[in-house]
Design an enzyme around this catalytic site. Structure first.
Site, PDB file in Angstrom:
ATOM      1  N   ASP A   1      46.234  94.268  83.189  1.00  0.00           N
ATOM      2  CA  ASP A   1      47.131  95.275  83.740  1.00  0.00           C
ATOM      3  C   ASP A   1      48.254  95.636  82.774  1.00  0.00           C
ATOM      4  O   ASP A   1      48.989  96.579  83.002  1.00  0.00           O
ATOM      5  CB  ASP A   1      47.735  94.784  85.068  1.00  0.00           C
ATOM      6  CG  ASP A   1      46.966  95.319  86.259  1.00  0.00           C
ATOM      7  OD1 ASP A   1      46.045  96.132  86.045  1.00  0.00           O
ATOM      8  OD2 ASP A   1      47.282  94.933  87.397  1.00  0.00           O
TER       9      ASP A   1
ATOM     10  N   ASP B   1      46.719  88.042  99.070  1.00  0.00           N
ATOM     11  CA  ASP B   1      45.677  87.054  99.348  1.00  0.00           C
ATOM     12  C   ASP B   1      45.582  86.722 100.837  1.00  0.00           C
ATOM     13  O   ASP B   1      44.473  86.676 101.395  1.00  0.00           O
ATOM     14  CB  ASP B   1      45.912  85.786  98.521  1.00  0.00           C
ATOM     15  CG  ASP B   1      47.379  85.393  98.445  1.00  0.00           C
ATOM     16  OD1 ASP B   1      48.194  86.049  99.127  1.00  0.00           O
ATOM     17  OD2 ASP B   1      47.706  84.452  97.727  1.00  0.00           O
TER      18      ASP B   1
HETATM   19  O1  LIG Z   1      50.339  94.021  88.540  1.00  0.00           O
HETATM   20  C1  LIG Z   1      49.851  92.892  88.535  1.00  0.00           C
HETATM   21  C2  LIG Z   1      50.576  91.731  88.893  1.00  0.00           C
HETATM   22  C3  LIG Z   1      49.948  90.492  88.853  1.00  0.00           C
HETATM   23  N1  LIG Z   1      48.648  90.401  88.466  1.00  0.00           N
HETATM   24  C4  LIG Z   1      48.001  89.070  88.397  1.00  0.00           C
HETATM   25  O2  LIG Z   1      48.112  88.410  89.613  1.00  0.00           O
HETATM   26  C5  LIG Z   1      48.118  87.014  89.416  1.00  0.00           C
HETATM   27  C6  LIG Z   1      49.197  86.366  90.226  1.00  0.00           C
HETATM   28  O3  LIG Z   1      50.452  86.833  89.856  1.00  0.00           O
HETATM   29  P1  LIG Z   1      51.685  85.872  89.523  1.00  0.00           P
HETATM   30  O4  LIG Z   1      52.819  86.728  89.140  1.00  0.00           O
HETATM   31  O5  LIG Z   1      51.243  84.823  88.581  1.00  0.00           O
HETATM   32  O6  LIG Z   1      51.985  85.244  90.955  1.00  0.00           O
HETATM   33  P2  LIG Z   1      51.933  83.717  91.420  1.00  0.00           P
HETATM   34  O7  LIG Z   1      52.975  83.560  92.464  1.00  0.00           O
HETATM   35  O8  LIG Z   1      51.957  82.782  90.302  1.00  0.00           O
HETATM   36  O9  LIG Z   1      50.486  83.662  92.100  1.00  0.00           O
HETATM   37  C7  LIG Z   1      50.185  83.112  93.342  1.00  0.00           C
HETATM   38  O10 LIG Z   1      50.527  83.979  94.399  1.00  0.00           O
HETATM   39  C8  LIG Z   1      49.918  85.274  94.334  1.00  0.00           C
HETATM   40  C9  LIG Z   1      50.395  86.079  95.513  1.00  0.00           C
HETATM   41  O11 LIG Z   1      50.203  85.426  96.701  1.00  0.00           O
HETATM   42  C10 LIG Z   1      48.390  85.126  94.322  1.00  0.00           C
HETATM   43  O12 LIG Z   1      47.801  86.388  94.154  1.00  0.00           O
HETATM   44  C11 LIG Z   1      48.009  84.253  93.153  1.00  0.00           C
HETATM   45  O13 LIG Z   1      46.620  84.093  93.091  1.00  0.00           O
HETATM   46  C12 LIG Z   1      48.680  82.920  93.323  1.00  0.00           C
HETATM   47  O14 LIG Z   1      48.327  82.057  92.255  1.00  0.00           O
HETATM   48  C13 LIG Z   1      48.278  86.776  87.920  1.00  0.00           C
HETATM   49  O15 LIG Z   1      47.049  86.360  87.381  1.00  0.00           O
HETATM   50  C14 LIG Z   1      48.648  88.139  87.395  1.00  0.00           C
HETATM   51  O16 LIG Z   1      48.131  88.340  86.120  1.00  0.00           O
HETATM   52  C15 LIG Z   1      47.937  91.530  88.101  1.00  0.00           C
HETATM   53  O17 LIG Z   1      46.783  91.457  87.734  1.00  0.00           O
HETATM   54  N2  LIG Z   1      48.544  92.752  88.155  1.00  0.00           N
END
Ligand SMILES: O=c1ccn([C@@H]2O[C@H](COP(=O)(O)OP(=O)(O)O[C@H]3O[C@H](CO)[C@@H](O)[C@H](O)[C@H]3O)[C@@H](O)[C@H]2O)c(=O)[nH]1
Ligand SMILES: [Mn+2]
Ligand SMILES: [Zn+2]
Ligand SMILES: [Zn+2]
Length: 976
Positions: A373, A740
């Site tokens: 992204d 999710d």
């Molecule tokens: O515009 C975006 C924003 C995020 N992501 C991806 O989404 C994932 C999760 O984002 P992150 O910012 O790392 O959030 P976290 O809080 O660490 O993630 C947890 O919480 C998220 C929201 O509940 C879930 O989607 C994830 O799977 C879970 O690991 C990462 O792989 C990002 O690369 C994208 O692909 N596009």
């Protein structure tokens, strides 16, 4: 070194490194020693003085010099046999942490310094590659990461960009013909140890069975019967529900009930006894208490039926990987999401990708899609490097069946050569591979270093054209296919899984819906390109820790009995690099080890955003098949869609009632109508729409790869989802930053069930936020996401009653996940109350005298006796707590008096909390003391007894005491 020659081809800068580890003894001397090194199998060799080289003076365990040097430098630093720390021997280099000075003579110091210098420049730079997690012990916290750019391979970008069919070829069409059947290495030495027991169990049983046959008759018929046994075994279920023993769970249930009863009485009392001179305080506290009670109930009841599960990987293999037949395991598309290469380092993503490419699954059945992204050229180039490195890494992993298959984590784990030695070439190849990986790291870090300063006019690709993603908010869709059937093979000539880089189109004015949007784009791209019936979703920082994880999932999804109703298999989220005390509660133990198991006993765990294998059809908004658990065989080879129609009742609003039409297409108009309907839901892509109709996956045989790629670009265009059901009914659901929860919730509402799978070896591991602000941000984000859902149309409070498919306990759990952030408000209020009370002198409880009179009143009621009994018993816990706290206060103060000035600081914190509790129980204490004659003696006796037991226990097991006092006493013992 011949064995690893293939592995190191094309690398650079090796000379220096080889010298460090190379054998230096002259050949003639070497042959004299005769003794063989127990680590690498080479001769142990002689010292310069012509004596046999002895690495360990304690036990004399034969280890050659290079192995010894290596172990001291990068290994365990211990003798593999007696575990004595290796001493520094004559002529060997100093190693960080060397404290044994006795064996060193001064003459050698100069030499050591020299050698150390030559080692540092490359080897150390590589060791200290930039990596924010899973650091090996050789990395210290202040490690500087020198931007080593020397020796970067100039690598041609393969194929044209953005659309490249260079690496593509005909694998799309020929996917059903398996060039290389990759049998499950049941008997391969060293194949992942963690489930050897299961394998052995089966093999043992087979052996037993054969033995029995042998004993029965003189000539056992070994042609037919073992086959029969295998067939029988293959017919067995692929998994088993293991209910938690009732002796374990019933006490827990009793506690819930007991608490519930107490709670009811407590609330009844609180409500019936308003405090008139502090009505506001009383009302606030009662409202808070009611809320706490409610959220507690929401939290407790979904834990009523927890279950465990057991999988049988050997049966999966017996059933779907028969020898001499094509492999029948279902293909899987793997989705990895990434955004910002600065926050999510490419090396982390690379490790994730490598662990996926090396997984234990037929290579032609896995395709890894990376969603970028951030449209970052750095990510793209890192991925290209990763694909290149995978050619060496994947065969290495498979050859030696190593775990985990993410190189950073693998190399940071120490090997025990006595246990792990499986093949004679292992040790050497491992070292060679480690070096390769360190060089790879240098290359990736160079890319990252380069990416920090954007050149004027934006990035230029290696072929001279500008990078299409230079404006990250306004760029075309990009796809690049690496590896795969015709995209290049590994160094041993075997096929590799497909690796696809995808960056969806971004234009100003279009919502992109963050991760959910990215995932939906991948759903469509993969639908067009490979269309596997299952997909695994991982965040870029979650690598595959168990190479058989997908097989574990298949034990559920491919099970003919339970599988068809399973929408996804969720694995627990595990983390690396959490401090021992889990300061920020990253581990979420209660959630992942208790709540999720509880949900599995109802309708299945919630989807947590990563580490989850989905059924594609469930993401397409279909309902699970109805009726008998064992499905009828509906398959149709003549066309892609009509075997499917039977299972499309939800999309039959316009009269396409599948039940009547199982035999095929009898009406062209109907087909057209349904096609139009499908395009309304899935978007204007005939190829994609057709792919959604193929339950078993696969792409239409007629389409050319070039056309498919063109279509793939089309389905990731930013306007594609307009006026479709993407994000509202299909795919990842939009409307909350915690997409999710919503996505899983919709599936459960449709009647699907999900499965919680906890293999002994954690399936996936991620890196958790290890600084406070990141963690707080994450928790806040999750809380806000929950609140968003609570107020949305998809709120579990009011959504999905009509269908009646969501079990009510499951609904409880979902309500709990959306409602929990609200608890912060009453909690805040409640915690402020004591302070207010202290300041105003008022209290939220009526005078204790009122309490006592009240209780006497209740004696007159019908169930007076029962109540009286409860009353005395109920006194025990609070009295106990009170006594413990009083004891604690006394103990703490006397301890501090003994230990002097500096121990008062931490004491105050503890005293505060003890007083906090005592303050809470003060009215209660007054009540007990004031009417001494009225307090049943039994209560006092029990409480004092329990309190002393707990205090003693606590003193014994308090880790704090052990930790701080241990080294002190030892040091004292040494010095005195
Ligand atoms: O515009 C975006 C924003 C995020 N992501 C991806 O989404 C994932 C999760 O984002 P992150 O910012 O790392 O959030 P976290 O809080 O660490 O993630 C947890 O919480 C998220 C929201 O509940 C879930 O989607 C994830 O799977 C879970 O690991 C990462 O792989 C990002 O690369 C994208 O692909 N596009
Ligand atoms: Mn994350
Ligand atoms: Zn050796
Ligand atoms: Zn030893």
């Amino acid at each position: 070194m011949e064995a690893s020659a293939g592995l190191v081809a094309g690398s650079h800068n090796r000379n220096e490194l080889v010298v460090i580890h190379g054998h230096e003894e002259p050949k003639s001397l070497k042959n004299l020693s005769g003794q063989v090194c127990e680590i690498c199998g080479d001769e142990v060799g002689l010292t310069v003085d012509g004596e046999l080289f002895v690495a360990c003076n304690e036990c004399g365990f034969p280890v050659c010099r290079p192995c010894y040097e290596y172990e001291r430098r990068e290994g365990t630093q211990l003798c593999p046999q007696c575990k004595t720390r290796y001493k520094r021997l004559k002529g060997s280099a100093r190693v960080e942490g060397d404290d044994d000075e006795e064996d060193i003579d001064d003459i050698e110091h100069e030499f050591n310094i020299d050698e150390r210098n030559t080692n540092t420049n490359i080897a150390e730079a590589m060791l200290h590659g930039k990596m924010s997690y899973g650091r090996g012990p050789e990395d210290d916290d202040n490690a500087q990461y020198p931007p080593v750019i020397a020796g970067i391979r100039s690598r041609p970008v393969s194929g044209e960009f953005p659309i490249s069919n260079h690496a593509y070829g005909e694998q799309m069409m020929g996917s059903s013909l398996h060039k290389r059947v990759h049998p499950y290495p049941v008997s391969e030495p060293g194949s992942a140890r963690w489930d050897d027991k299961k394998e052995m169990g089966w093999k043992d049983r087979m052996d037993d069975w054969k033995m029995q046959q042998g004993n029965l008759g003189p000539e056992p018929d070994d042609s037919a019967d073992p086959d029969m046994a295998i067939v029988d075994e293959a017919r067995q279920p692929l998994s088993r529900k293991v209910p938690i023993a009732s002796s374990k769970i019933n006490p827990y249930r009793m506690v819930i009930v007991a608490r519930l009863v107490i709670l009811a009485f407590f609330l009844r009392y609180r409500i019936l006894n308003p405090v008139h001179d502090a009505f506001g305080l009383w009302l606030t506290s009662v409202i808070c208490e009611i809320w706490f009670a409610f959220s507690w109930i929401l939290d407790q009841f979904p834990k009523w039926f927890p279950i465990d599960r057991e999988t049988y990987l050997d049966r999966l293999s017996l059933r779907y990987e028969r020898e001499g037949e094509p492999n029948m395991l279902a293909p899987v598309d793997i989705f990895v999401s990434t955004v910002d290469p600065m926050k999510e380092p490419p090396l982390v993503t690379a490790n994730t990708v490598l662990s996926i490419l090396a997984m234990d699954y037929p290579v032609d059945k896995i395709s890894c899609y990376i969603s970028d992204d951030g449209a970052s050229m750095c990510t793209f180039e890192a991925l290209s490097e990763t694909a290149e490195f995978a050619r060496k890494w994947v065969p290495f992993c498979k050859k030696f069946s190593i775990e985990p298959r993410a190189p950073e984590m693998y190399f940071s784990e120490k090997v025990d050569y006595l246990k792990d030695k499986v093949q004679p070439t292992f040790v050497k190849e491992r070292r060679a591979m480690k070096r390769e990986y360190e060089e790879f790291k240098v290359r990736i870090n160079a890319l990252v270093a380069k990416a920090t300063k954007v050149p004027l006019g934006g990035w230029i690709m290696q072929d001279g054209t500008p990078w299409p993603g230079n404006n990250t908010k306004d760029h075309p869709g990009m796809i690049q296919v690496f590896l795969g059937h015709s995209g290049g093979h590994d160094v041993e000539g075997n096929e590799l899984p497909r690796l696809v880089y995808v960056s969806r189109e971004k234009r100003p004015g279009f919502q992109h819906h963050k991760k959910a949007g990215a995932m939906n784009a991948l759903v469509r791209v993969s639908g067009v390109l490979t269309n596997a019936p299952f997909m695994l979703n991982l965040d870029c920082d979650h690598y595959l820790n168990n190479s058989k994880a997908v097989r574990e999932a298949m034990c559920f999804l491919m099970d003919p009995q339970v599988g068809k109703k399973v929408c996804y298999v969720q694995f627990p989220q595990r983390f690396d690099g959490i401090d021992r005390h889990d300061r920020y509660a990253n581990r979420n133990t209660v959630f992942f080890d208790i709540n999720m198991k509880g949900l599995d006993g109802i309708q299945g765990p919630v989807y947590v955003g990563t580490g989850c294998v989905f059924r594609r059809q469930a993401l397409y908004g279909y309902e699970p098949p109805k009726g008998p658990k064992r499905p009828k065989m509906v398959s149709c080879d003549c066309c892609p869609c009509f075997g499917r129609r039977k299972k499309l009742p939800k999309y039959s609003k316009n009269g396409v009632n599948g039940e009547a039409n199982t035999t095929g297409f009898d009406d062209d108009k109907e087909l057209l109508m349904s096609q139009m309907n499908f395009e309304k839901k899935f978007g204007q892509s005939p190829i994609f729409v057709t792919s959604t109709l193929m339950v078993e996956g696969g792409v239409p045989p007629s389409s050319s790869p070039a056309a498919l790629l063109k279509e793939a670009i089309h389905v990731i265009s930013c306007g594609y989802e307009d006026k479709t059901e993407w994000g509202s009914e299909l795919g990842w659901i939009y409307g909350s930053i915690t997409e999710d929860i919503l996505t899983g919730f919709k599936m459960h509402c449709r009647g699907w069930r999900s499965i919680y799978c906890m293999p002994k070896r954690a399936a996936f591991k991620g890196s958790a936020p290890i600084n406070l602000s990141d963690r707080l941000n994450q928790v806040l984000r999750w809380a806000l996401g929950s609140v968003e859902i609570f107020f949305s149309r998809h709120s579990p409070v009011w959504y999905g009653y009509k269908e009646g498919n969501l079990k009510w306990l499951e609904r409880f759990a979902y309500v709990n996940t959306t409602v929990y952030p609200f608890t912060s408000l009453p909690l805040l209020a409640y915690c402020t109350l004591p302070a207010i009370c202290l300041l105003t002198g008022k209290f939220i409880m009526p005078e204790t005298q009122t309490l006592q009179s009240h209780l006497r009143q209740s004696d007159d009621e019908d169930f007076g006796e029962l109540y009286a009994f409860k009353w005395t018993t109920l006194l025990i816990p609070p009295t106990t707590i009170l006594v413990i706290n009083l004891v604690g206060v006394v103990a703490g103060i006397s301890d501090a008096i003994n230990n002097g000035y500096q121990s008062w600081g931490p004491l105050f914190g503890k005293l505060f909390f003890a007083f906090w509790v005592i303050v809470h129980l003060y009215p209660f204490l007054k009540g007990l003391m004031g009417k001494q004659n009225r307090t049943p003696t039994i209560v006092v006796i029990w409480s004092v007894l329990l309190a002393s037991i707990f205090s003693l226990l606590w003193v014994r097991i308090d880790p704090f005491i052990l930790k701080t006092k241990g080294p002190d006493t030892k040091q004292c013992g040494l010095n005195c």
